[in-house]
Enzyme design. Sequence first.
Site, PDB file in Angstrom:
ATOM      1  N   GLU A  24       1.609  12.194 -14.923  1.00 23.27           N
ATOM      2  CA  GLU A  24       0.319  11.798 -15.505  1.00 23.27           C
ATOM      3  C   GLU A  24       0.553  11.597 -17.000  1.00 23.27           C
ATOM      4  O   GLU A  24       0.531  12.551 -17.788  1.00 23.27           O
ATOM      5  CB  GLU A  24      -0.745  12.849 -15.176  1.00 23.27           C
ATOM      6  CG  GLU A  24      -0.967  12.947 -13.660  1.00 23.27           C
ATOM      7  CD  GLU A  24      -1.975  14.007 -13.221  1.00 23.27           C
ATOM      8  OE1 GLU A  24      -2.663  14.578 -14.089  1.00 23.27           O
ATOM      9  OE2 GLU A  24      -2.055  14.252 -11.999  1.00 23.27           O
ATOM     10  N   ARG A  63       5.060  14.630  -9.872  1.00 23.18           N
ATOM     11  CA  ARG A  63       3.910  15.532 -10.030  1.00 23.18           C
ATOM     12  C   ARG A  63       4.366  16.980 -10.224  1.00 23.18           C
ATOM     13  O   ARG A  63       3.869  17.689 -11.092  1.00 23.18           O
ATOM     14  CB  ARG A  63       2.997  15.426  -8.804  1.00 23.18           C
ATOM     15  CG  ARG A  63       1.708  16.252  -8.914  1.00 23.18           C
ATOM     16  CD  ARG A  63       0.810  15.960  -7.716  1.00 23.18           C
ATOM     17  NE  ARG A  63      -0.339  16.848  -7.614  1.00 23.18           N
ATOM     18  CZ  ARG A  63      -1.519  16.635  -8.214  1.00 23.18           C
ATOM     19  NH1 ARG A  63      -1.685  15.601  -9.004  1.00 23.18           N
ATOM     20  NH2 ARG A  63      -2.524  17.465  -8.027  1.00 23.18           N
ATOM     21  N   ARG A  71      -2.216  24.944  -9.331  1.00 21.49           N
ATOM     22  CA  ARG A  71      -2.859  25.720  -8.265  1.00 21.49           C
ATOM     23  C   ARG A  71      -2.271  27.125  -8.111  1.00 21.49           C
ATOM     24  O   ARG A  71      -2.601  27.820  -7.154  1.00 21.49           O
ATOM     25  CB  ARG A  71      -2.724  24.993  -6.905  1.00 21.49           C
ATOM     26  CG  ARG A  71      -3.332  23.596  -6.838  1.00 21.49           C
ATOM     27  CD  ARG A  71      -4.856  23.607  -6.843  1.00 21.49           C
ATOM     28  NE  ARG A  71      -5.403  22.264  -6.649  1.00 21.49           N
ATOM     29  CZ  ARG A  71      -5.593  21.384  -7.627  1.00 21.49           C
ATOM     30  NH1 ARG A  71      -5.276  21.685  -8.876  1.00 21.49           N
ATOM     31  NH2 ARG A  71      -6.114  20.196  -7.372  1.00 21.49           N
ATOM     32  N   HIS A 116      -5.153  15.388 -17.978  1.00 23.18           N
ATOM     33  CA  HIS A 116      -4.766  14.834 -16.675  1.00 23.18           C
ATOM     34  C   HIS A 116      -5.174  13.376 -16.542  1.00 23.18           C
ATOM     35  O   HIS A 116      -6.122  12.931 -17.173  1.00 23.18           O
ATOM     36  CB  HIS A 116      -5.442  15.616 -15.539  1.00 23.18           C
ATOM     37  CG  HIS A 116      -4.907  16.996 -15.360  1.00 23.18           C
ATOM     38  ND1 HIS A 116      -3.929  17.306 -14.442  1.00 23.18           N
ATOM     39  CD2 HIS A 116      -5.215  18.153 -15.995  1.00 23.18           C
ATOM     40  CE1 HIS A 116      -3.654  18.603 -14.522  1.00 23.18           C
ATOM     41  NE2 HIS A 116      -4.419  19.142 -15.451  1.00 23.18           N
ATOM     42  N   ARG A 168      -4.967  25.872 -16.940  1.00 23.65           N
ATOM     43  CA  ARG A 168      -5.801  26.159 -18.120  1.00 23.65           C
ATOM     44  C   ARG A 168      -6.620  27.431 -17.971  1.00 23.65           C
ATOM     45  O   ARG A 168      -7.153  27.952 -18.954  1.00 23.65           O
ATOM     46  CB  ARG A 168      -6.730  24.974 -18.402  1.00 23.65           C
ATOM     47  CG  ARG A 168      -7.664  24.632 -17.245  1.00 23.65           C
ATOM     48  CD  ARG A 168      -8.412  23.325 -17.460  1.00 23.65           C
ATOM     49  NE  ARG A 168      -9.158  22.932 -16.264  1.00 23.65           N
ATOM     50  CZ  ARG A 168      -8.677  22.131 -15.322  1.00 23.65           C
ATOM     51  NH1 ARG A 168      -7.446  21.659 -15.402  1.00 23.65           N
ATOM     52  NH2 ARG A 168      -9.427  21.798 -14.281  1.00 23.65           N
ATOM     53  N   GLU A 178      -9.891  14.703 -17.556  1.00 26.91           N
ATOM     54  CA  GLU A 178      -9.391  13.880 -16.439  1.00 26.91           C
ATOM     55  C   GLU A 178      -9.788  12.436 -16.704  1.00 26.91           C
ATOM     56  O   GLU A 178     -10.980  12.115 -16.665  1.00 26.91           O
ATOM     57  CB  GLU A 178     -10.022  14.379 -15.132  1.00 26.91           C
ATOM     58  CG  GLU A 178      -9.509  13.756 -13.877  1.00 26.91           C
ATOM     59  CD  GLU A 178      -8.184  14.339 -13.419  1.00 26.91           C
ATOM     60  OE1 GLU A 178      -7.231  13.547 -13.330  1.00 26.91           O
ATOM     61  OE2 GLU A 178      -8.110  15.555 -13.145  1.00 26.91           O
TER      62      GLU A 178
END
Length: 310
Positions: A24, A63, A71, A116, A168, A178
């Site tokens: 990203e 990624r 996560r 992101h 975060r 985002e």
Amino acid sequence: MTSHSVHKPPVRKVAIFGGTHGNELSGIYLVKHWQEHGAEIQRAGMEVKPFISNPRAVKKCTRYIDCDLNRVFDPDNLGRTVVEDIPYEVRRAQEINHIFGPKGSDDAYDLIFDLHNTTSNMGCTLILENSRDDFTIQMSHYIKNALAPECCPILLIEHPTLKYATTRSVAKHPVGVEVGPQPHGVVRADILEKMRKIVKHGLDFVHLFNKGKEFPPCTIEVYKIMEKVDYPRNKNDEIIAIIHPKLQDQDWQPLNKGDPLFLTLDGEVIAYKGDSTVYPTFINEAAYYEKKQAFVKTVKVKLTAEHIRS
């Protein structure tokens, strides 16, 4: 009648994360630029640290290496014993928690902006994790007004069972940024510029707050996450229908009973059967195919913040 004023400590330690997902690119390019030329993000009376959160994934422009870094910031992973075969991102999460946390402690950073990109048509989205955090609600209100007339939807990911455990979330006040649509592994000047503006306005807000500016009570409209919706699948778990053209790129737009959701390759339309209006987002996000997620359903709610001053 005077409004109740909440006195909050000044925000002194701020971090800007890029590369939580290594493909990203807007946040990665900005953070790397700010590491060399930091004047743009510095504000008097606070430390602002630009940081590449997943350097190995950034290097490979993927990624993640072993699992999704965004996560694994839950107590189990943060407390895991470091052994030889521990996933790289779990080890990295523990390092990040050590530098910017510990999560949930007084020593943790005050604020983290996590940058992101999405392949979905979500525009300039802010992501909040806590419906009762006056500080981030006030900041979102400030950023939204500063960006107007450009749209700035706010996604609230607070949910009783969907647990995100984001990178975060180490900070006292986590804010996700985002911005899309942008393909992964690609950087677009217009998308990068939108992200840069959000960060600028966010830092301006913190600077004003620290200087003693009072922010009166405010209300913002947010999109609260309700559930993740998967693609239709066959008995082998393979996708058998794709996002309908009428839903594609319609992030944040109302979805009503009977509206088309999916289209099979035989041309059959699968419609939305819910009785209430929802607002889909992360529609057809490339990174969510592996998560079995075609889009997320949200509902509109209002969040109110008290009058705050430092």
